[in-house]
Structure formats: structure tokens, C-alpha cells
Design a protein around this motif. Structure first.
Motif, mmCIF file in Angstrom:
data_model
loop_
_atom_site.group_PDB
_atom_site.id
_atom_site.type_symbol
_atom_site.label_atom_id
_atom_site.label_comp_id
_atom_site.label_asym_id
_atom_site.label_seq_id
_atom_site.Cartn_x
_atom_site.Cartn_y
_atom_site.Cartn_z
ATOM 1 N N HIS A 91 0.848 -1.198 0.000
ATOM 2 C CA HIS A 91 0.000 0.000 0.000
ATOM 3 C C HIS A 91 0.879 1.242 0.000
ATOM 4 C CE1 HIS A 91 -2.977 2.981 1.085
ATOM 5 N NE2 HIS A 91 -2.266 3.304 2.147
ATOM 6 N N VAL A 92 0.611 2.161 -0.928
ATOM 7 C CA VAL A 92 1.373 3.403 -1.026
ATOM 8 C C VAL A 92 0.737 4.457 -0.120
ATOM 9 C CG1 VAL A 92 2.160 5.251 -2.553
ATOM 10 C CG2 VAL A 92 2.134 2.879 -3.368
ATOM 11 N N VAL A 93 1.528 4.952 0.832
ATOM 12 C CA VAL A 93 1.054 5.987 1.746
ATOM 13 C C VAL A 93 0.955 7.327 1.042
ATOM 14 C CG1 VAL A 93 1.580 7.260 3.878
ATOM 15 C CG2 VAL A 93 1.993 4.785 3.747
ATOM 16 N N GLY A 94 1.961 7.649 0.252
ATOM 17 C CA GLY A 94 1.935 8.920 -0.460
ATOM 18 C C GLY A 94 3.193 9.142 -1.269
ATOM 19 N N LEU A 95 3.084 10.049 -2.232
ATOM 20 C CA LEU A 95 4.195 10.447 -3.096
ATOM 21 C C LEU A 95 4.477 11.918 -2.870
ATOM 22 C CD1 LEU A 95 6.090 10.172 -5.675
ATOM 23 C CD2 LEU A 95 4.045 10.786 -7.003
ATOM 24 N N CYS A 96 5.743 12.271 -2.677
ATOM 25 C CA CYS A 96 6.138 13.670 -2.514
ATOM 26 C C CYS A 96 6.921 14.093 -3.746
ATOM 27 C CB CYS A 96 6.997 13.849 -1.266
ATOM 28 S SG CYS A 96 7.560 15.558 -1.032
ATOM 29 N N ARG A 97 6.377 15.025 -4.500
ATOM 30 C CA ARG A 97 7.047 15.518 -5.707
ATOM 31 C C ARG A 97 7.915 16.744 -5.434
ATOM 32 N NH1 ARG A 97 5.025 13.450 -10.472
ATOM 33 N NH2 ARG A 97 3.096 12.221 -10.318
ATOM 34 N N ASP A 98 7.830 17.276 -4.230
ATOM 35 C CA ASP A 98 8.555 18.511 -3.893
ATOM 36 C C ASP A 98 9.983 18.178 -3.473
ATOM 37 O OD1 ASP A 98 9.488 20.933 -3.056
ATOM 38 O OD2 ASP A 98 7.968 21.237 -1.498
ATOM 39 N N PRO A 99 10.985 18.500 -4.293
ATOM 40 C CA PRO A 99 12.375 18.171 -3.930
ATOM 41 C C PRO A 99 12.885 18.950 -2.732
ATOM 42 C CG PRO A 99 12.310 19.531 -5.897
ATOM 43 C CD PRO A 99 10.896 19.170 -5.597
ATOM 44 N N ALA A 100 12.156 19.976 -2.321
ATOM 45 C CA ALA A 100 12.602 20.770 -1.174
ATOM 46 C C ALA A 100 12.497 19.979 0.134
ATOM 47 C CB ALA A 100 11.771 22.055 -1.073
ATOM 48 N N VAL A 101 11.702 18.914 0.153
ATOM 49 C CA VAL A 101 11.512 18.163 1.398
ATOM 50 C C VAL A 101 12.744 17.321 1.713
ATOM 51 C CG1 VAL A 101 10.074 16.468 2.602
ATOM 52 C CG2 VAL A 101 9.016 18.150 1.086
ATOM 53 N N LEU A 102 13.130 16.447 0.777
ATOM 54 C CA LEU A 102 14.283 15.567 1.015
ATOM 55 C C LEU A 102 15.353 15.671 -0.073
ATOM 56 C CD1 LEU A 102 12.690 12.232 2.340
ATOM 57 C CD2 LEU A 102 13.562 14.182 3.641
ATOM 58 N N GLY A 103 15.255 16.687 -0.909
ATOM 59 C CA GLY A 103 16.264 16.857 -1.948
ATOM 60 C C GLY A 103 15.924 16.180 -3.253
ATOM 61 N N ALA A 104 14.853 15.429 -3.296
ATOM 62 C CA ALA A 104 14.387 14.738 -4.499
ATOM 63 C C ALA A 104 12.989 14.222 -4.216
ATOM 64 C CB ALA A 104 15.314 13.571 -4.860
ATOM 65 N N GLU A 105 12.242 13.898 -5.268
ATOM 66 C CA GLU A 105 10.933 13.303 -5.015
ATOM 67 C C GLU A 105 11.126 11.924 -4.384
ATOM 68 O OE1 GLU A 105 8.671 12.877 -8.627
ATOM 69 O OE2 GLU A 105 9.645 10.993 -9.144
ATOM 70 N N PHE A 106 10.138 11.509 -3.624
ATOM 71 C CA PHE A 106 10.211 10.205 -2.962
ATOM 72 C C PHE A 106 8.795 9.726 -2.711
ATOM 73 C CE2 PHE A 106 9.901 13.318 0.435
ATOM 74 C CZ PHE A 106 9.021 12.741 1.340
ATOM 75 N N TYR A 107 8.676 8.468 -2.347
ATOM 76 C CA TYR A 107 7.373 7.978 -1.909
ATOM 77 C C TYR A 107 7.561 7.072 -0.700
ATOM 78 C CZ TYR A 107 8.042 3.342 -4.032
ATOM 79 O OH TYR A 107 8.503 2.089 -4.345
ATOM 80 N N VAL A 108 6.480 6.886 0.031
ATOM 81 C CA VAL A 108 6.472 6.045 1.224
ATOM 82 C C VAL A 108 5.373 5.007 1.066
ATOM 83 C CG1 VAL A 108 6.035 5.981 3.712
ATOM 84 C CG2 VAL A 108 7.395 7.842 2.725
ATOM 85 N N MET A 109 5.699 3.765 1.386
ATOM 86 C CA MET A 109 4.716 2.686 1.327
ATOM 87 C C MET A 109 4.755 1.908 2.636
ATOM 88 S SD MET A 109 6.703 0.127 -1.324
ATOM 89 C CE MET A 109 8.463 -0.217 -1.141
ATOM 90 N N ASP A 110 3.679 1.189 2.917
ATOM 91 C CA ASP A 110 3.662 0.338 4.098
ATOM 92 C C ASP A 110 4.742 -0.718 3.985
ATOM 93 O OD1 ASP A 110 1.540 1.701 5.166
ATOM 94 O OD2 ASP A 110 0.027 0.219 4.585
ATOM 95 N N LYS A 111 5.360 -1.050 5.105
ATOM 96 C CA LYS A 111 6.331 -2.132 5.116
ATOM 97 C C LYS A 111 5.596 -3.464 5.235
ATOM 98 C CE LYS A 111 10.201 -4.230 7.558
ATOM 99 N NZ LYS A 111 11.062 -4.245 8.761
ATOM 100 N N LEU A 112 5.889 -4.365 4.313
ATOM 101 C CA LEU A 112 5.349 -5.714 4.387
ATOM 102 C C LEU A 112 6.302 -6.573 5.204
ATOM 103 C CD1 LEU A 112 4.267 -6.196 0.662
ATOM 104 C CD2 LEU A 112 2.826 -5.560 2.602
ATOM 105 N N VAL A 113 5.765 -7.376 6.082
ATOM 106 C CA VAL A 113 6.599 -8.223 6.928
ATOM 107 C C VAL A 113 6.832 -9.540 6.201
ATOM 108 C CG1 VAL A 113 6.843 -9.345 9.162
ATOM 109 C CG2 VAL A 113 5.673 -7.137 8.989
#
Length: 347
Positions: A91-113
Motif C-alpha cells: 500500500h502506497v502511503v503517499g508520493l512527494c514531488r517537492d524536492p525541497a523536502v528531502l532533496g528529491a521526489e520520494f514515496y512512502v509505502m507500508d512495510k510488508l513483513v
């Protein structure tokens, strides 16, 4: 407990926390931590946690990145589109297109165990029966992906299948010449042979782009169950046989050259031969497959370029982690295999 970043200088924890609060309406349970994890050689990958929940953050490499490469938005979109389909994805939590946050776009997803099977040491822990059943699940999952109608999951504009192979070959040729750290005449020779013998795309569909055993997360209690298919950055609409060629490029067998990435992971009792994998795939799709060699050679070429890209970043000092020293030495062997197969196939 103070918020921390175990890979100093790579994740701006306060900025990430602000973004996570916006991405998750339920908020965070506690201070954030970010830990670089192995496996993401091409794209730095981190486990992020608030002490209760665990996520995976993916971002492009540090330093100079070639245009169109390492597109995190592609990964996020295709996994979001495939959620609930026959192809398991996180499951994708969200996508960040703003490079000002971490220096590049990134996305976060749930960790599967689950667990990733990267090496022969990993797959040796499976029984021969489990290896065979995992292979069957892998093939069925790939077939399920290729038989999805892109329009049914909102991916009708994901790419252009017609001309896909030509565009791909041109793209990887450009990327090689943009990043090569040494002259390797075999690259141009292989590209020339591939260009002269390019097949027509007859089986269009959603292409993963890097489908192999170590891009699958399997269950701890039942390693024949795939919890999630990972690493979708090269996904598009294209020739689905390109995925089969990539899978076979990584399918190691006893007594043969092993792909330097998987290094014998499937060269164990219970895993079928590469020919048996191809037959099973063809039977499930009710198709005939001729001259798969083109796709396997192209997969080897593509891998050589990717390895050279990582090696170039490592030489420039922009990689993070301590698992890059052997990358440069992997390029020549995979190129040699592609070159030899091209000649044997009469391309």
C-alpha cells in the motif's frame, strides 16, 4: 526519545515528519527514525518508523541522475493502480514531488513483513518442494500482470507498446554513452545486433521492467507465497516478453554462468530449468514463444548499463551504504554473456 537518522545527511527527519503528518491523517505515534536498508542499490531505500508503524521510503540516487531514470512517481502510481488486483503490491502511503523536502521526489509505502531471497544462501533455506512451488507462484504472478487490461486499472496512458523495443534500445544506448567509465566495444556490437534483429511486439501489456526473484517479498512462514512485487520504477506499457527475458536473464542454473546479481540463487534442486520456466509461462498464457534470445540478450545489456550507472556513482562518491565495491566488476561478465549469446543465436 529524540528523532534520529541513522544515516546522517541522507534523510531530513524533521522535514519528513512534517510531510508524514500531512500524508497520514491519523498522525504519528512517536518520534521518527530512518534506517538505510540493503537491497536498494539503484535507489536508496529506508525503513522509517514512529515506534509503532513501519514504512519503506524510496528515493532516487544521490548525485547526478540521468533524465527519465529513477522515476519514483512511476513506482507509486503503478502500485496504487494494481492495489487489489491479482498482483500483490504494498500500500502506497503517499508520493512527494517537492524536492525541497528531502532533496528529491520520494514515496512512502507500508512495510510488508516478509523476506527477500537474494542469494543462494537465502534460497538454500527452502526445501526443493518449496523452490518449485515458489517458481510456480512467480510465473503465475507474472502472467497475471501481463493479462491485466491496463484500462481496467487506470493505466491506459502508462506508455506506448508500439515502438517500445526500439525506444528502449535507444534509451539504454544513450545512457551507456552518458555514464560509461571505460570503453567497452562489446556494448555497441551487442546493440547493433539487437537493432538488426528487433522483433515485432505482439503481446503488449503492463511491463514490470525488472521482474526477478529478489524483487519479490515472500512470507516468512510460507516462502511460496508472494506478499508483494517490488521495484516498479521501470514499469510501463510495452512488450510483455521483455519481462520474461529479464526473468530468464536472472534464472541461474547448475553448471552455467550465474548472473552476478543473483549469483546462483535459482541453481538449486527444486528450481526448474530456464526452459521449463518459459514453457510454463507460455502454457499459462496459451501462446507460442519463439526466439526469446533477443529479449534475454537485451535484458543482459540493460543490466550492464544499470550496473555501470551504479559503478559511476560509486566512483563519484554519491552512493550510500557499503555494498558497492563489487559493482564495477560485474559489468564485463554480463556483457560477455550477452555478446556470446547474440553470436550463438545468429542475431
Amino acid at each position: 526519545m529524540a528523532e534520529s537518522d541513522s544515516s546522517a545527511g541522507t534523510v531530513n527527519i524533521p522535514a519528513l515528519r512534517t510531510w508524514m503528518h500531512e500524508a497520514r491523517p491519523d498522525g504519528l505515534a512517536g518520534p521518527l527514525t530512518a534506517r538505510l536498508i540493503a537491497g536498494g542499490r539503484s535507489n536508496p531505500t529506508y525503513e522509517v518508523s514512529d515506534g509503532t508503524h513501519h514504512w519503506i521510503l524510496r528515493r532516487p540516487p544521490y548525485g547526478e541522475v540521468l533524465k527519465s531514470a529513477h522515476d519514483m512517481s512511476r513506482e507509486a502510481r503503478v502500485m496504487g493502480a494494481l492495489a487489489g488486483s491479482a498482483v500483490p503490491v504494498p500500500h502506497v502511503v503517499g508520493l512527494c514531488r517537492d524536492p525541497a523536502v528531502l532533496g528529491a521526489e520520494f514515496y512512502v509505502m507500508d512495510k510488508l513483513v516478509g523476506r527477500t531471497l537474494r542469494t543462494a544462501e537465502d534460497t538454500r533455506s527452502l526445501t526443493p518442494d518449496q523452490r518449485g512451488r515458489l517458481t510456480d507462484t512467480m510465473i503465475r504472478t507474472l502472467v497475471a500482470l501481463h493479462e491485466i487490461d491496463p484500462a481496467d486499472v487506470g493505466l491506459e496512458d502508462w506508455g506506448r507498446p508500439q515502438g517500445y523495443l526500439e525506444r528502449q534500445l535507444n534509451r539504454w544506448e544513450r545512457q551507456w554513452h552518458a555514464i560509461k567509465t571505460s570503453e567497452r566495444p562489446r556494448v555497441d556490437e551487442v546493440i547493433g545486433m539487437l537493432r538488426r534483429s528487433m522483433p515485432e511486439t505482439t503481446l503488449p501489456g503492463i511491463v514490470h521492467g525488472d521482474y526477478k526473484i529478489d524483487n519479490l517479498l515472500v512470507a516468512h512462514e510460507d516462502p511460496t507465497q508472494i506478499l508483494g512485487v517490488l521495484d516498479w520504477e521501470m514499469s510501463t506499457l510495452g512488450d510483455t516478453l521483455a519481462d520474461l527475458g529479464m526473468l530468464i536473464s536472472f534464472w541461474d542454473e547448475v553448471g552455467t554462468f550465474h548472473n552476478p546479481i543473483t549469483a546462483g540463487a535459482t541453481a538449486l534442486e527444486g528450481f526448474p530449468t530456464a526452459n521449463e520456466v518459459v514453457r510454463k509461462y507460455a502454457d499459462l498464457r496459451n501462446i507460442s514463444i519463439h526466439s526469446l534470445d533477443w529479449y534475454i540478450i537485451f535484458a543482459d545489456l540493460k543490466l550492464a548499463v544499470i550496473l555501470e550507472q551504479i559503478h559511476a556513482r560509486h566512483l563519484a562518491g554519491t552512493t550510500v551504504g557499503d555494498w558497492y565495491d563489487d559493482i564495477g566488476g560485474m559489468v564485463a561478465p554480463i556483457l560477455d554473456r550477452a555478446h556470446d549469446r547474440a553470436f550463438r543465436s545468429g542475431l
